[in-house]
Design an enzyme around this catalytic site. Structure first.
Site, PDB file in Angstrom:
ATOM      1  N   ASP A 100      93.163 108.552  72.258  1.00 51.50           N
ATOM      2  CA  ASP A 100      91.844 108.389  71.613  1.00 51.50           C
ATOM      3  C   ASP A 100      91.416 109.514  70.663  1.00 51.50           C
ATOM      4  O   ASP A 100      90.267 109.978  70.730  1.00 51.50           O
ATOM      5  CB  ASP A 100      90.758 108.210  72.692  1.00 51.50           C
ATOM      6  CG  ASP A 100      90.947 106.950  73.519  1.00 51.50           C
ATOM      7  OD1 ASP A 100      91.927 106.221  73.292  1.00 51.50           O
ATOM      8  OD2 ASP A 100      90.111 106.704  74.409  1.00 51.50           O
TER       9      ASP A 100
ATOM     10  N   HIS B 274      80.214 103.560  70.227  1.00 54.49           N
ATOM     11  CA  HIS B 274      81.320 104.342  69.655  1.00 54.49           C
ATOM     12  C   HIS B 274      82.554 103.467  69.535  1.00 54.49           C
ATOM     13  O   HIS B 274      82.718 102.483  70.266  1.00 54.49           O
ATOM     14  CB  HIS B 274      81.637 105.562  70.537  1.00 54.49           C
ATOM     15  CG  HIS B 274      82.119 105.174  71.907  1.00 54.49           C
ATOM     16  ND1 HIS B 274      81.241 104.855  72.927  1.00 54.49           N
ATOM     17  CD2 HIS B 274      83.366 105.006  72.414  1.00 54.49           C
ATOM     18  CE1 HIS B 274      81.936 104.531  73.997  1.00 54.49           C
ATOM     19  NE2 HIS B 274      83.230 104.590  73.726  1.00 54.49           N
TER      20      HIS B 274
ATOM     21  N   LYS C 170      92.627  99.609  73.743  1.00 54.25           N
ATOM     22  CA  LYS C 170      91.988  99.336  75.040  1.00 54.25           C
ATOM     23  C   LYS C 170      90.489  99.280  74.854  1.00 54.25           C
ATOM     24  O   LYS C 170      89.967  99.733  73.831  1.00 54.25           O
ATOM     25  CB  LYS C 170      92.351 100.439  76.038  1.00 54.25           C
ATOM     26  CG  LYS C 170      91.834 101.799  75.596  1.00 54.25           C
ATOM     27  CD  LYS C 170      92.230 102.880  76.551  1.00 54.25           C
ATOM     28  CE  LYS C 170      91.788 104.234  76.031  1.00 54.25           C
ATOM     29  NZ  LYS C 170      90.314 104.362  75.887  1.00 54.25           N
TER      30      LYS C 170
ATOM     31  N   CYS D 298      89.198 109.538  79.517  1.00 54.40           N
ATOM     32  CA  CYS D 298      90.410 108.779  79.238  1.00 54.40           C
ATOM     33  C   CYS D 298      91.695 109.557  79.526  1.00 54.40           C
ATOM     34  O   CYS D 298      92.676 108.978  79.984  1.00 54.40           O
ATOM     35  CB  CYS D 298      90.368 108.249  77.805  1.00 54.40           C
ATOM     36  SG  CYS D 298      89.096 106.960  77.629  1.00 54.40           S
TER      37      CYS D 298
HETATM   38  C1  VGL Z   1      86.107 107.850  76.359  1.00 52.32           C
HETATM   39  C2  VGL Z   1      83.919 107.832  77.027  1.00 52.32           C
HETATM   40  C3  VGL Z   1      83.782 106.540  76.601  1.00 52.32           C
HETATM   41  C4  VGL Z   1      87.375 108.621  76.205  1.00 52.32           C
HETATM   42  C5  VGL Z   1      85.995 106.545  75.930  1.00 52.32           C
HETATM   43  O1  VGL Z   1      88.178 108.293  75.297  1.00 52.32           O
HETATM   44  O2  VGL Z   1      87.580 109.582  76.983  1.00 52.32           O
HETATM   45  N1  VGL Z   1      85.075 108.483  76.908  1.00 52.32           N
HETATM   46  N2  VGL Z   1      84.832 105.908  76.045  1.00 52.32           N
HETATM   47 ZN    ZN Z   2      84.730 103.997  75.040  1.00 52.48          ZN
END
Ligand code: VGL
Ligand code: ZN
Length: 201
Positions: free
Chosen positions: A11, A72, A97, A141
């Site tokens: 991510d 987001h 995902k 994540c």
């Molecule tokens: C994530 C919060 C919400 C991450 C994703 O990638 O760690 N954190 N969505």
């Molecule tokens: Zn997220």
């Protein structure tokens, strides 16, 4: 059995970097070390996977629909694009995902490729037994990916210089690292100490 490594980049998207809607402090600082890990894995012809958080506009993951997060990484938006300095080139496969309207899907092991094949199956298909994990965010994540990696039976190495956390509560990231270590993950402190023979045992 022979150990085969893969790199998993979690991510590294605009919304998790400074200026993004869910900005992680110094989130963009993972890009430089990750580029060096990418170089090593690409040179060794080892698989590289980049995950992306890939949400619909309406999901229970977002505050407006009962979740905890600001909007987001909505599919197709700038915020969902990978940081432009991340050198994914042709070497990396993208897996997505978070597409469900009713699940958080923090783990890279929830991600699928464009044909719908799940990450664990992609890894097994190429004989991978060891995964090196870096990216964002340490306490969500990255942590879930490492813990699932252990559950799925992979040898897991956390790339400590290539992760940053959200820290909704102070100390969340530090505690996440402890939890990952407790689950049997190992740690590479920085790209300087990293060789691909590490630790392979
Ligand atoms: C994530 C919060 C919400 C991450 C994703 O990638 O760690 N954190 N969505
Ligand atoms: Zn997220």
């Amino acid at each position: 059995m022979e150990t085969k490594a893969a790199l998993i980049i979690v991510d590294v998207q605009n919304d998790f970097c400074p200026g993004g809607t869910l900005a992680v402090v110094d989130g963009d600082q993972v890009v430089a070390p990750l580029n060096r890990y990418i170089e090593r894995f690409a040179a060794a012809l080892l698989p590289i996977f980049a995950t992306r958080d890939w949400h619909p506009e309406k999901t229970s993951h977002f505050k407006a629909y009962g979740g905890v997060w600001p909007v987001h990484c909505v599919q197709g938006t700038f915020g969902a694009e990978f940081h432009r300095a991340l050198k994914l080139s042709g070497a990396a496969a993208t897996v997505s995902k978070g597409m469900a309207a009713d699940a958080d899907s923090y783990s890279a092991f929830d991600a699928v490729d464009s044909a719908g094949v799940r990450l664990a199956d992609l890894l097994r298909a190429t004989g991978v037994s060891q995964i090196f994990v870096g990216g964002l965010a340490t306490d969500y994540c990255v942590k879930q990916t490492v813990l699932d990696g252990r559950k799925f039976g992979f040898d897991v190495v956390l790339l400590k210089d290539a992760i940053r956390g959200v820290d909704l509560a102070q100390g969340d990231s530090a505690r996440a690292v402890e939890t990952m270590l407790d689950a049997g993950a190992r740690v590479v402190e920085n790209v300087g100490e990293f060789t691909l023979s590490y630790p392979l045992g």
